[in-house]
Design an enzyme around this catalytic site. Structure first.
Site, PDB file in Angstrom:
ATOM      1  N   LYS A 155       0.858  -1.332   0.026  1.00 56.24           N
ATOM      2  CA  LYS A 155      -0.077   0.016  -0.028  1.00 56.24           C
ATOM      3  C   LYS A 155       0.702   1.136  -0.116  1.00 56.24           C
ATOM      4  CE  LYS A 155       0.542   1.430   4.336  1.00 56.24           C
ATOM      5  NZ  LYS A 155       1.675   2.498   4.554  1.00 56.24           N
TER       6      LYS A 155
ATOM      7  N   PRO B  62       9.215  -4.088  -0.325  1.00 56.35           N
ATOM      8  CA  PRO B  62      10.262  -3.597   0.355  1.00 56.35           C
ATOM      9  C   PRO B  62      10.030  -3.906   1.954  1.00 56.35           C
ATOM     10  CG  PRO B  62       9.658  -2.092  -1.285  1.00 56.35           C
ATOM     11  CD  PRO B  62       8.685  -3.071  -1.138  1.00 56.35           C
ATOM     12  N   VAL B  63      10.913  -4.120   2.742  1.00 48.55           N
ATOM     13  CA  VAL B  63      10.957  -4.568   3.923  1.00 48.55           C
ATOM     14  C   VAL B  63      11.072  -3.306   4.946  1.00 48.55           C
ATOM     15  CG1 VAL B  63      11.855  -5.716   6.097  1.00 48.55           C
ATOM     16  CG2 VAL B  63      11.758  -7.143   3.999  1.00 48.55           C
ATOM     17  N   ALA B  64      10.418  -3.008   5.720  1.00 45.62           N
ATOM     18  CA  ALA B  64      10.257  -1.496   6.561  1.00 45.62           C
ATOM     19  C   ALA B  64      10.427  -0.410   5.504  1.00 45.62           C
ATOM     20  CB  ALA B  64      11.479  -1.702   7.584  1.00 45.62           C
TER      21      ALA B  64
ATOM     22  N   GLY C 170       7.715   1.112   4.590  1.00 45.53           N
ATOM     23  CA  GLY C 170       6.307   2.206   4.673  1.00 45.53           C
ATOM     24  C   GLY C 170       5.355   1.576   3.430  1.00 45.53           C
ATOM     25  N   MET C 171       5.504   0.346   3.176  1.00 49.09           N
ATOM     26  CA  MET C 171       4.425  -0.070   2.240  1.00 49.09           C
ATOM     27  C   MET C 171       3.610  -1.250   2.840  1.00 49.09           C
ATOM     28  SD  MET C 171       6.367   0.244  -1.547  1.00 49.09           S
ATOM     29  CE  MET C 171       4.843   0.098  -2.262  1.00 49.09           C
TER      30      MET C 171
ATOM     31  N   GLY D 296       4.801  -6.264   5.901  1.00 52.67           N
ATOM     32  CA  GLY D 296       4.614  -7.176   7.030  1.00 52.67           C
ATOM     33  C   GLY D 296       3.071  -7.290   7.384  1.00 52.67           C
ATOM     34  N   SER D 297       2.309  -6.286   7.038  1.00 53.00           N
ATOM     35  CA  SER D 297       0.642  -6.200   7.117  1.00 53.00           C
ATOM     36  C   SER D 297       0.145  -7.128   5.964  1.00 53.00           C
ATOM     37  CB  SER D 297       0.321  -5.021   7.056  1.00 53.00           C
ATOM     38  OG  SER D 297       0.911  -4.171   8.314  1.00 53.00           O
ATOM     39  N   ALA D 298       0.788  -6.940   4.824  1.00 59.87           N
ATOM     40  CA  ALA D 298       0.464  -7.884   3.554  1.00 59.87           C
ATOM     41  C   ALA D 298       0.554  -9.478   4.006  1.00 59.87           C
ATOM     42  CB  ALA D 298       1.149  -7.466   2.410  1.00 59.87           C
TER      43      ALA D 298
ATOM     44  N   ASP E 167      -2.430  -1.613   9.850  1.00 60.37           N
ATOM     45  CA  ASP E 167      -2.642  -1.537   8.334  1.00 60.37           C
ATOM     46  C   ASP E 167      -3.156  -2.933   7.829  1.00 60.37           C
ATOM     47  OD1 ASP E 167      -1.480   0.983   8.295  1.00 60.37           O
ATOM     48  OD2 ASP E 167       0.381   0.398   7.858  1.00 60.37           O
TER      49      ASP E 167
HETATM   50  O1  C5P Z   1      -0.193  -0.933  14.590  1.00 62.15           O
HETATM   51  P1  C5P Z   1       1.169  -1.315  14.184  1.00 62.15           P
HETATM   52  O2  C5P Z   1       1.409  -2.559  15.105  1.00 62.15           O
HETATM   53  O3  C5P Z   1       1.387  -1.633  12.810  1.00 62.15           O
HETATM   54  O4  C5P Z   1       1.945  -0.142  14.464  1.00 62.15           O
HETATM   55  C1  C5P Z   1       3.279  -0.025  14.635  1.00 62.15           C
HETATM   56  C2  C5P Z   1       3.580   1.194  15.731  1.00 62.15           C
HETATM   57  O5  C5P Z   1       3.113   2.454  14.582  1.00 62.15           O
HETATM   58  C3  C5P Z   1       2.703   1.268  16.877  1.00 62.15           C
HETATM   59  O6  C5P Z   1       3.389   0.635  18.020  1.00 62.15           O
HETATM   60  C4  C5P Z   1       2.790   2.851  17.084  1.00 62.15           C
HETATM   61  O7  C5P Z   1       4.152   3.250  17.484  1.00 62.15           O
HETATM   62  C5  C5P Z   1       2.735   3.464  15.606  1.00 62.15           C
HETATM   63  N1  C5P Z   1       1.458   3.706  15.061  1.00 62.15           N
HETATM   64  C6  C5P Z   1       0.899   4.972  15.775  1.00 62.15           C
HETATM   65  N2  C5P Z   1      -0.335   5.289  15.265  1.00 62.15           N
HETATM   66  C7  C5P Z   1      -0.864   4.575  14.452  1.00 62.15           C
HETATM   67  C8  C5P Z   1      -0.472   3.363  13.746  1.00 62.15           C
HETATM   68  C9  C5P Z   1       0.658   3.034  14.295  1.00 62.15           C
HETATM   69  O8  C5P Z   1       1.478   5.682  16.496  1.00 62.15           O
HETATM   70  N3  C5P Z   1      -2.175   5.107  13.919  1.00 62.15           N
END
Ligand code: C5P
Length: 313
Positions: free
Chosen positions: A18, A103-105, A107-108, A111-113, A145
């Site tokens: 994404k 790509p890993v870490a 911003g896409m 891991g959520s996919a 995500d």
């Molecule tokens: O939900 P997820 O585990 O992917 O989020 C990873 C980290 O990103 C959270 O621990 C938080 O630090 C940050 N985050 C946030 N606000 C969001 C989504 C993620 O602060 N709406």
């Protein structure tokens, strides 16, 4: 081929990467998350997850980014498999093979996919039969995500990003993705955003009307002008070279450019496939980005590639 695959007892599901066309970040909440107004947009870069019965729980990653993926109990695919196993009458250990293109870490939401794909794959493997709503609830538990990776398309996300409303967006968009070496951990980027905004009043996040009307019109020029990301300054603060990379892509004629989610990938919008080819060649030749990819959006959410009992969401 393993005995499980040979006997057909394996399930393969694909999930898309994404971009966030808009990411408006509200104040930090008491639980540490931030309320968002975001517009998710799935693009045609995919991870493919195969699950099959095995003697022990195991995550195996293949593809060019394989060695960058943590394969322990924190891995989102492993956590997803355990969530489904808790619901299954008969499960047992599984091998989860992730063929990684996202790509890993970066911003896409790669891991959520993987988490989203594994939820559906394990549901099919163990014939649990969860409803779409039940899968969405488990997805939201896994990460902010993950529900969007199930859904795909283009959608407004609110709450911490897990509450979705699909957007009517008739256009197809050609993106060029400038990847960077080394990822940016999402929590660090949010923390940097808080630090940069300390002492300022942060308004509640609202989706922008300009972006919505660009999407309704299917107009890439208007969309390029409307891309915004509140995490962008934080990503630039942590990785100053990204600012120059964004400028290079805009100088080469992109209609717009934006840090994707928490970065460090930068997504450039182009007018058409030809524009995307030209920009990707120019960016690669300039040496400004170590790797350049192209992707079209919107893309579908998770979908089954192979299963003894076919099912899509
Ligand atoms: O939900 P997820 O585990 O992917 O989020 C990873 C980290 O990103 C959270 O621990 C938080 O630090 C940050 N985050 C946030 N606000 C969001 C989504 C993620 O602060 N709406």
């Amino acid at each position: 081929m393993s005995a499980a695959s040979a006997s057909g007892r394996s399930v393969t599901v694909r999930a898309p990467a994404k971009l966030n066309l808009e990411l408006t970040v509200g104040p930090r909440r008491p639980d540490g998350y931030h309320d968002l107004a975001t517009v998710f947009h799935a693009v045609g870069l995919h991870d493919e997850v195969t699950v099959e019965p095995a003697d022990d729980w195991e995550v195996v990653v293949t593809g060019p980014y394989a060695e960058l993926v943590p394969c322990g109990a924190d891995n989102l695919a492993m956590r997803a498999a355990h969530l489904i196993a808790e619901q299954a009458t008969s499960s047992g250990p599984a091998r989860i093979t992730i063929d990684k293109e996202i790509p890993v870490a970066g911003g896409m939401a790669g891991g959520s996919a993987d988490g989203a794909a594994t939820l559906l794959a394990c549901d099919l493997l163990w014939e649990v039969g969860l409803s779409r709503g039940e899968l969405e609830e488990l997805a939201a538990d896994l990460g902010s995500d993950v529900p969007f990776a199930l859904a795909g398309g283009t959608a407004i996300g609110s709450g911490r990003g897990e509450q979705l409303v699909p957007v009517l967006a008739p256009g197809r968009y050609e993106w060029v993705l400038a990847l960077s070496e080394g990822g940016l951990p999402t929590p660090e980027v949010y923390a940097e955003c808080d630090r940069l905004r300390a002492g300022r009043r942060v308004p509640d996040p609202e989706p922008s009307e300009d972006l919505m009307s660009a999407l309704r019109a299917g107009d890439p020029r208007a969309l390029g002008a409307a891309l915004t990301n509140d995490l962008q300054d934080a990503a630039f603060s942590l990785r100053p070279e990204l600012r120059g990379l964004l400028e290079v892509g805009l100088d080469f004629g992109a209609l717009g450019g934006i840090v994707s989610g928490s970065g460090p990938t930068i997504a450039f919008l182009t007018a058409d496939v030809e524009g995307a080819l030209d920009l990707s060649v120019a960016l690669a030749a300039s040496g400004a980005a170590p790797e350049v990819k192209r992707a079209t959006g919107p893309a579908h959410g998770v979908h089954v590639v192979r299963s003894p009992s076919l099912r899509s969401l």
